[in-house]
Design an enzyme around this catalytic site. Structure first.
Site, PDB file in Angstrom:
ATOM      1  N   ASP A 226      62.258  -9.931  62.859  1.00 41.35           N
ATOM      2  CA  ASP A 226      62.176  -8.769  61.967  1.00 41.35           C
ATOM      3  C   ASP A 226      61.249  -9.042  60.786  1.00 41.35           C
ATOM      4  O   ASP A 226      61.432  -8.485  59.702  1.00 41.35           O
ATOM      5  CB  ASP A 226      63.566  -8.376  61.464  1.00 41.35           C
ATOM      6  CG  ASP A 226      64.267  -9.513  60.738  1.00 41.35           C
ATOM      7  OD1 ASP A 226      63.717 -10.628  60.681  1.00 41.35           O
ATOM      8  OD2 ASP A 226      65.383  -9.278  60.218  1.00 41.35           O
ATOM      9  N   LYS A 276      64.604 -14.501  27.784  1.00 42.49           N
ATOM     10  CA  LYS A 276      64.346 -13.929  29.105  1.00 42.49           C
ATOM     11  C   LYS A 276      63.396 -14.800  29.937  1.00 42.49           C
ATOM     12  O   LYS A 276      62.307 -14.366  30.328  1.00 42.49           O
ATOM     13  CB  LYS A 276      63.772 -12.509  28.972  1.00 42.49           C
ATOM     14  CG  LYS A 276      64.742 -11.555  28.283  1.00 42.49           C
ATOM     15  CD  LYS A 276      64.154 -10.162  28.136  1.00 42.49           C
ATOM     16  CE  LYS A 276      65.129  -9.236  27.428  1.00 42.49           C
ATOM     17  NZ  LYS A 276      64.568  -7.883  27.209  1.00 42.49           N
ATOM     18  N   ASP A 331      60.243  -9.471  54.959  1.00 39.28           N
ATOM     19  CA  ASP A 331      61.467  -9.488  55.753  1.00 39.28           C
ATOM     20  C   ASP A 331      62.020  -8.066  55.779  1.00 39.28           C
ATOM     21  O   ASP A 331      62.408  -7.517  54.740  1.00 39.28           O
ATOM     22  CB  ASP A 331      62.462 -10.455  55.115  1.00 39.28           C
ATOM     23  CG  ASP A 331      63.832 -10.425  55.795  1.00 39.28           C
ATOM     24  OD1 ASP A 331      63.946  -9.830  56.882  1.00 39.28           O
ATOM     25  OD2 ASP A 331      64.779 -10.995  55.232  1.00 39.28           O
TER      26      ASP A 331
END
Length: 349
Positions: A226, A276, A331
């Site tokens: 896939d 962050k 994917d």
């Protein structure tokens, strides 16, 4: 040996970055980058393997090519005989060697005749037996590998990609809606390949189906059915051999930005606040090269996933190599991925 007519496309400034080198490799038919100064004097070379090893070592796209290039490459002179060149290609196991003049300027790139031996005899094992539950309702009546992306089923695009790099021996593991997959591909004759099927009466995991194969005598490539990718599978196989690995797993760099300020502390004392931060990881890309001795020792019919197989190799102190993918890769696991694949297909396939 043959002289390339497109060697100029493989020239790149010695002051370039890794990103520039990747672009040069991906757009040139010659998988060698010759790094030159402003007068086209050869300063060094970079191969596909050099770039992937640099990524594993933590180099970034902005890294200078000088951080991982080969400064002392093998070269030819225009006057070198064919016999001398043939011996050099064989002795150093190279496919491309720059040709320079008396001032060390690149005047061509010689290509080994061995590259014309295009067919790859290694087996490609494609996993196509899953239920595809995350893509329901599409997969209620159609196995995921047969879902159409662009103009053809996902699995057909995968096979076409391998054929492009000379592979023609395929094993496809099937379970869920197996007859549809077998009915579409049959024995592979219409696609110019040989296809045999490995039928799982019950799911055996991503590695367990390999146990149903006859004894192997060369590395095989295992890939989930896939995925869409533009990976050079010949380079992958060559990388595995050069690394002397028992298993080579393709990996993809994944970045995750923590949405908060991260505190670094020693006991209850704050040492630093990082706002962050971006964390980088290598994630499994679902493509592997597996040496024959690893396949041959699997217990027939026993359930096993690839992470388990890899951990077993590591427990035996066997080398497991990483092959970073810098080419296109997707994917198709969720509906959003399936929708994205429809757009990506038009630009990449």
């Amino acid at each position: 040996m043959t002289m390339s007519k497109t060697w100029e496309a493989s020239l790149l400034s010695k002051d370039a970055t890794m990103q520039d080198a990747i672009k040069t490799l991906n757009t040139s038919t010659i998988k060698l980058v010759c790094l030159v100064d402003s007068n086209f004097k050869l300063a060094g070379v970079i191969t596909d393997g050099d770039i992937r090893r640099a990524i594993v070592a933590g180099k970034t796209l902005e890294s200078s090519v000088r951080e991982f290039m080969c400064f002392t490459p093998i070269t030819f002179r225009a006057s070198d005989t064919k016999a001398k060149r043939r011996k050099a290609f064989e002795a150093h196991k190279l496919l491309y060697i720059p040709v320079i003049d008396e001032q060390s300027k690149v005047i061509n790139i010689d290509i080994s005749q061995s590259i014309s031996v295009f067919a790859q005899s290694n087996t490609v094992f494609l996993m196509a037996g899953g239920y595809g539950t995350r893509l329901r309702p599409l997969t209620e009546v159609c196995p995921k590998p047969l879902l159409t992306v662009g103009s053809k089923p996902i699995l057909e695009t995968i096979i076409d990609s391998f054929v492009h790099y000379g592979f023609h021996e395929f094993k496809i593991s099937v379970h869920y809606l197996a007859e549809q997959i077998k009915g579409h591909f049959k024995n592979g004759e219409q696609f110019g390949v040989d296809i045999d099927y490995v039928e799982e009466s019950s799911p055996l995991g991503t590695a367990g189906a390999l146990s149903l194969l006859p004894m192997q005598d060369k590395p095989l490539i295992l890939m989930n059915g896939d995925l869409l990718t533009k990976v050079d599978f010949r380079e992958l196989l060559a990388y595995h051999v050069s690394e002397k690995a028992k298993v080579t797993m393709c990996v993809r760099e994944y970045e995750y930005q923590v949405p908060y300020g991260v505190i670094q502390a020693d006991n209850n004392e704050v040492k630093q606040v990082i706002e962050k931060p971006v964390e980088k990881y290598f994630v499994n890309a679902g493509i592997y090269v597996i040496s024959p001795e690893v396949v041959n020792r699997l217990e027939k019919g026993s359930y096993k996933d690839m992470p388990d197989l890899i951990n077993e190799c590591l427990a035996h102190n066997e080398k497991v190599a990483m092959f970073p993918i810098h080419e296109y890769w997707l994917d198709i696991g969720r509906m959003a991925d399936f929708e994205r694949a429809q757009i990506d297909f038009m630009h990449n396939f």
